[in-house]
Design a protein around this motif. Structure first.
Motif, PDB file in Angstrom:
ATOM      1  N   PRO A 190       0.803  -1.227   0.000  1.00  0.00           N
ATOM      2  CA  PRO A 190       0.000   0.000   0.000  1.00  0.00           C
ATOM      3  C   PRO A 190       0.834   1.273   0.000  1.00  0.00           C
ATOM      4  N   ILE A 191       2.118   1.162   0.296  1.00  0.00           N
ATOM      5  CA  ILE A 191       2.984   2.334   0.317  1.00  0.00           C
ATOM      6  C   ILE A 191       3.575   2.603  -1.054  1.00  0.00           C
ATOM      7  N   SER A 192       3.955   1.545  -1.756  1.00  0.00           N
ATOM      8  CA  SER A 192       4.517   1.677  -3.102  1.00  0.00           C
ATOM      9  C   SER A 192       3.923   0.581  -3.964  1.00  0.00           C
ATOM     10  N   TYR A 193       2.967   0.959  -4.807  1.00  0.00           N
ATOM     11  CA  TYR A 193       2.257  -0.026  -5.604  1.00  0.00           C
ATOM     12  C   TYR A 193       2.511   0.198  -7.094  1.00  0.00           C
ATOM     13  N   PRO A 194       2.309  -0.831  -7.926  1.00  0.00           N
ATOM     14  CA  PRO A 194       2.575  -0.717  -9.373  1.00  0.00           C
ATOM     15  C   PRO A 194       1.562   0.187 -10.064  1.00  0.00           C
ATOM     16  N   ALA A 195       1.784   0.400 -11.356  1.00  0.00           N
ATOM     17  CA  ALA A 195       0.822   1.130 -12.181  1.00  0.00           C
ATOM     18  C   ALA A 195      -0.448   0.303 -12.343  1.00  0.00           C
ATOM     19  N   ARG A 369       7.640   0.227  -6.817  1.00  0.00           N
ATOM     20  CA  ARG A 369       6.973  -0.733  -7.695  1.00  0.00           C
ATOM     21  C   ARG A 369       6.384  -0.083  -8.942  1.00  0.00           C
ATOM     22  N   GLN A 370       6.687   1.202  -9.153  1.00  0.00           N
ATOM     23  CA  GLN A 370       6.092   1.897 -10.291  1.00  0.00           C
ATOM     24  C   GLN A 370       7.097   2.866 -10.892  1.00  0.00           C
ATOM     25  N   LEU A 371       7.118   2.936 -12.204  1.00  0.00           N
ATOM     26  CA  LEU A 371       7.979   3.872 -12.910  1.00  0.00           C
ATOM     27  C   LEU A 371       7.494   5.297 -12.640  1.00  0.00           C
ATOM     28  N   PRO A 372       8.335   6.179 -12.132  1.00  0.00           N
ATOM     29  CA  PRO A 372       7.877   7.541 -11.822  1.00  0.00           C
ATOM     30  C   PRO A 372       7.617   8.357 -13.088  1.00  0.00           C
ATOM     31  N   THR A 373       6.726   9.317 -12.969  1.00  0.00           N
ATOM     32  CA  THR A 373       6.396  10.198 -14.088  1.00  0.00           C
ATOM     33  C   THR A 373       7.240  11.466 -14.018  1.00  0.00           C
ATOM     34  N   GLN A 374       7.935  11.776 -15.100  1.00  0.00           N
ATOM     35  CA  GLN A 374       8.719  13.014 -15.223  1.00  0.00           C
ATOM     36  C   GLN A 374       9.772  13.148 -14.128  1.00  0.00           C
ATOM     37  N   LYS A 375      10.339  12.027 -13.684  1.00  0.00           N
ATOM     38  CA  LYS A 375      11.358  12.054 -12.641  1.00  0.00           C
ATOM     39  C   LYS A 375      12.496  11.104 -13.003  1.00  0.00           C
ATOM     40  N   PRO A 376      13.702  11.370 -12.470  1.00  0.00           N
ATOM     41  CA  PRO A 376      14.816  10.435 -12.678  1.00  0.00           C
ATOM     42  C   PRO A 376      14.545   9.103 -11.981  1.00  0.00           C
ATOM     43  N   PHE A 377      15.128   8.046 -12.504  1.00  0.00           N
ATOM     44  CA  PHE A 377      14.974   6.725 -11.896  1.00  0.00           C
ATOM     45  C   PHE A 377      16.168   5.856 -12.258  1.00  0.00           C
ATOM     46  N   TYR A 378      16.307   4.749 -11.548  1.00  0.00           N
ATOM     47  CA  TYR A 378      17.348   3.761 -11.789  1.00  0.00           C
ATOM     48  C   TYR A 378      16.682   2.414 -12.024  1.00  0.00           C
ATOM     49  N   LEU A 379      17.352   1.553 -12.742  1.00  0.00           N
ATOM     50  CA  LEU A 379      16.835   0.215 -13.012  1.00  0.00           C
ATOM     51  C   LEU A 379      17.918  -0.816 -12.752  1.00  0.00           C
ATOM     52  N   ALA A 380      17.544  -1.894 -12.068  1.00  0.00           N
ATOM     53  CA  ALA A 380      18.378  -3.091 -12.002  1.00  0.00           C
ATOM     54  C   ALA A 380      17.687  -4.131 -12.866  1.00  0.00           C
ATOM     55  N   ALA A 381      18.395  -4.697 -13.833  1.00  0.00           N
ATOM     56  CA  ALA A 381      17.761  -5.601 -14.791  1.00  0.00           C
ATOM     57  C   ALA A 381      18.610  -6.842 -14.995  1.00  0.00           C
ATOM     58  N   HIS A 382      17.919  -7.988 -15.090  1.00  0.00           N
ATOM     59  CA  HIS A 382      18.603  -9.235 -15.402  1.00  0.00           C
ATOM     60  C   HIS A 382      18.966  -9.250 -16.882  1.00  0.00           C
ATOM     61  N   LYS A 430       5.377  -6.491 -22.053  1.00  0.00           N
ATOM     62  CA  LYS A 430       6.337  -7.517 -21.643  1.00  0.00           C
ATOM     63  C   LYS A 430       6.707  -7.385 -20.177  1.00  0.00           C
ATOM     64  N   TYR A 431       6.918  -6.142 -19.726  1.00  0.00           N
ATOM     65  CA  TYR A 431       7.323  -5.893 -18.341  1.00  0.00           C
ATOM     66  C   TYR A 431       6.400  -4.820 -17.749  1.00  0.00           C
ATOM     67  N   PRO A 432       5.265  -5.236 -17.164  1.00  0.00           N
ATOM     68  CA  PRO A 432       4.281  -4.273 -16.649  1.00  0.00           C
ATOM     69  C   PRO A 432       4.815  -3.343 -15.568  1.00  0.00           C
ATOM     70  N   ILE A 433       5.911  -3.731 -14.893  1.00  0.00           N
ATOM     71  CA  ILE A 433       6.449  -2.854 -13.851  1.00  0.00           C
ATOM     72  C   ILE A 433       6.971  -1.552 -14.449  1.00  0.00           C
ATOM     73  N   LEU A 434       7.232  -1.541 -15.763  1.00  0.00           N
ATOM     74  CA  LEU A 434       7.704  -0.330 -16.432  1.00  0.00           C
ATOM     75  C   LEU A 434       6.572   0.418 -17.127  1.00  0.00           C
ATOM     76  N   ALA A 435       5.323   0.124 -16.727  1.00  0.00           N
ATOM     77  CA  ALA A 435       4.181   0.870 -17.257  1.00  0.00           C
ATOM     78  C   ALA A 435       4.015   2.175 -16.484  1.00  0.00           C
ATOM     79  N   LEU A 436       3.729   3.233 -17.192  1.00  0.00           N
ATOM     80  CA  LEU A 436       3.450   4.525 -16.560  1.00  0.00           C
ATOM     81  C   LEU A 436       1.996   4.549 -16.085  1.00  0.00           C
ATOM     82  N   PRO A 437       1.690   5.300 -15.029  1.00  0.00           N
ATOM     83  CA  PRO A 437       0.302   5.363 -14.563  1.00  0.00           C
ATOM     84  C   PRO A 437      -0.612   5.976 -15.612  1.00  0.00           C
TER      85      PRO A 437
END
Length: 674
Positions: A190-195, A369-382, A430-437
């Motif tokens: 409930p604190i950090s949820y996906p798109a 758990r969600q890609l931020p809108t109009q903000k910097p971010f980092y990704l760890a990817a396999h 393919k990767y819903p975690i990278l969906a924007l709200p």
């Protein structure tokens, strides 16, 4: 039961103190009406008869006209609830009635309930019922400040008037009660949820047995423009945000949370230092929380830190922080308490999103758990994701680059950073975690609430968080344009606002996209007496006879105590020191080595340990706290004043609020000149 009895009973079922600060949906069924009536020996037909009669004093003819007349000057009649709620309940009831009706046929359903011929065509004056829905929103959110629940007059579909009652029927009571178990099974936080799209996929996967086929079909819909789906997801997200992590499992109540990765990047050493923290909206235990791996091979401990996050997990065997890269992120991780009451999971994922931890008071970057809108971010990817991820990053992101990290990541993982994501079309399937709200949300974050609902102390108002918005959407407070802070999408209320009732609106041109309200309380006095049980010094209930000392929460009686001085009380932990700094150069006292000042008042209390410190405003008046010319002749004190404010400025976190940041910068400029 007469009309007002029905009206008040229905209203009390939905609007009550337990719903303070939570969203209310007026979902009404025939079973609910029957259950409410049984307490007074009435049945469903009695409800319909009362609706047709209407409240006392109504003289006009026609169902909707009576509903409109009942609203006239109702607040001057000292009624507990708006007198038109029973009419709105009828309209919602009609939206969910079953039978041989066309899929989108509403008015025949309404006429059938009223015992009329089920003909098509708008019910007389039904187009004005939106006035009642809007009045209910104003009453619950502004007049009551959310103390009995927050109601939003949302409409779905193209037929605006019918869309208002339809919006209340998207989830049944049974589905709402099942949501906590689904949230827990889906590893939602409930604190950090996906798109929204990712939440829909998770609910379809984990809610097949609890959700209706109609609900599942809406969640499976892939068109983001589908208004029914968007309204349903917004309702579900409201429920998720209010969820405290508790859910039933095999008849036992358990508390679920998420393990979130936190990372400190060292670009020079090309190293990532990863730790794990527990995230939950539930209150942590007073003692350290002891958690075990499923095979009991290792035990970890943590305690509550801030913002619903714990301290980093510590290995009980050697007392060192748990190293986050020791586990397989593709499979996830689960830890439980010895009694299995607490359960925290690191969800399995081939891609993990990180943002700057400053907004949560954490050093480095923290997993979300969600890609931020109009903000910097980092990704760890396999490495399995690299081809598509790189193509998306280079074509759909600003400033996308791969970081050279050679130590600290699990085998086969890589790290990236970007300034902002411009589109998610290439990768979200393919990767819903990278969906924007896709939904615009306006939320209150932080601040100090007074009791329940959207009532806050004026000295600590919340921030406004606008999610999923574009540049065309502006935020207004009582029709005044609010400025966005340094972080995109976060707005602060003016510190000098004289108004206490605030209506916050997110607008696109003349259209109101989202709105909420809050009440700022400046003066608050405790009640003269409390009905809650009083306890003596041994924790036993006492009657309060002979004016003996007793305590109930924050309420204390029978004890004389000095006035509390907020300027001189700060926790000192371990080797931490507190630097009290006044507005004149040279005014500084370092505790606990030195005593507190008596000839000047501190403006800043700066906590400083082995690493970074934190500046906290402790002055009595912001306008009288600006730095002034020094009268001090003590060169040592002048040097200490300059050192903490100027030479150590990069080692100290500034205060959060913009007006305090401005004052902090004034002190730094003055210290530079000393």
């Amino acid at each position: 039961m007469d009309y007002l009895s029905w009206n008040n009973s229905i209203a009390a079922h939905f609007f009550k103190p337990e719903m303070a600060g939570s969203t209310v949906h007026l979902y009404v069924t025939e079973k609910l009406i029957t259950d409410i009536g049984q307490e007074r020996g009435a049945d469903f037909s009695d409800f319909i008869a009362a609706i047709k009669t209407g409240p006392p004093g109504v003289t006009r003819q026609g169902l909707c006209v009576k509903a409109l007349q009942s609203r006239d000057n109702w607040q001057q009649r000292e009624l507990d609830y708006p007198p038109y709620i029973a009419y709105l309940a009828l309209f919602v009831l009609a939206a969910g009635i079953e039978g041989t009706f066309a899929a989108h046929s509403y008015y025949p359903r309404l006429r059938t309930l009223l015992g009329e011929e089920p003909t098509t065509g708008q019910y007389p004056s039904f187009n004005r019922m939106s006035e009642l829905w809007e009045d209910l929103e104003k009453w619950s959110n502004q007049d009551k400040s959310g103390e009995l629940g927050i109601f939003n007059s949302t409409s779905i579909g193209k037929r605006n008037h019918i869309g208002l009652p339809l919006a209340q029927t998207l989830l049944t009571e049974e589905e709402r009660r099942a949501l906590p178990a689904i949230f827990a099974a889906a590893d939602l936080d409930p604190i950090s949820y996906p798109a929204e799209g990712a939440i829909a996929l998770l609910l379809v996967k984990h809610g097949r047995k609890q959700l209706r086929e109609r609900t599942l079909s809406l969640l499976k819909e892939t068109r983001d423009s589908d208004e029914l789906r968007q309204a349903l997801l917004e309702w579900i997200i409201d429920e998720l945000r209010d969820w405290d992590g508790t859910a039933e499992d095999s008849g036992k109540t358990q508390i679920y949370g998420i393990l979130r990765l936190c990372c400190k990047l060292d670009s020079i050493a090309k190293r990532a230092s990863l730790s794990l923290r527990c995230s939950t909206k539930h209150e942590f235990t007073e003692e350290d929380l002891l958690l075990f791996l499923e095979d009991n091979s290792q035990a970890f401990s943590c305690y509550e830190d801030s913002g619903g996050l714990s301290s980093p997990l510590i290995c009980e065997s050697d007392g060192k922080p748990l190293v986050g890269c020791e586990f397989d992120w593709l499979k996830g991780l689960q830890v439980r308490s010895a009694d299995s009451k607490w359960c925290f999971r690191l969800p399995a994922s081939p891609i993990r999103v990180f943002v700057n931890g400053d907004s949560q008071g954490l050093p480095g970057i923290v997993e979300v758990r969600q890609l931020p809108t109009q903000k910097p971010f980092y990704l760890a990817a396999h490495q399995e994701c690299l081809e598509l991820l790189t193509r998306w990053g280079e074509s759909s992101c600003q400033g996308f680059e791969k970081l050279q990290i050679i130590d600290g990541l699990p085998s086969g993982w890589h790290f990236f950073k970007a300034q902002a994501a411009c589109s998610d079309e290439l990768i979200k399937q393919k990767y819903p975690i990278l969906a924007l709200p896709t939904n615009v949300r306006l939320e209150l974050a932080g601040g100090i609430r007074l009791e329940r609902g959207n009532k806050f102390f004026k000295f600590a108002p919340p921030k406004l968080v606008l999610q999923g918005a574009n540049e065309s959407i502006k935020v207004f407070g009582n029709n005044k344009l609010l400025d966005c802070t340094e972080a995109a999408g976060i707005y602060e209320l003016p510190a000098d606002t004289a108004e206490t009732k605030l209506l916050i609106e997110a607008r696109s041109g003349d259209d109101i996209i989202k709105r909420c309200s809050l009440l700022l309380v400046e003066n608050y006095s405790l009640p003269s007496q409390s009905n809650a049980p009083q306890f003596d010094r041994f924790g036993k209930i006492h009657t309060g006879e002979n004016e003996s000392a007793g305590v109930s929460g924050a309420w204390v009686q029978g004890v004389d105590f000095p006035d509390f001085n907020f300027n001189t009380f700060l926790p000192i932990q371990g080797k931490q020191r507190i630097f009290y700094v006044g507005k004149e150069p040279g005014q500084i006292a370092i505790c606990p080595a030195e005593s507190l000042p008596t000839d000047w008042e501190p403006v800043w209390a700066i906590s400083k340990g082995r690493h970074r410190g934190q500046a906290m405003f402790c002055g009595t008046n912001l306008s009288e706290s600006e730095p002034t010319i020094s009268k001090c002749k003590d060169r040592k004190k002048m040097r200490e004043w300059k050192e903490i404010l100027w030479y150590d400025r990069k080692k100290i976190y500034p205060p959060d609020r913009s007006n305090l940041k401005a004052l902090w910068k004034q002190f730094q400029k003055e210290a530079e000149r000393v």
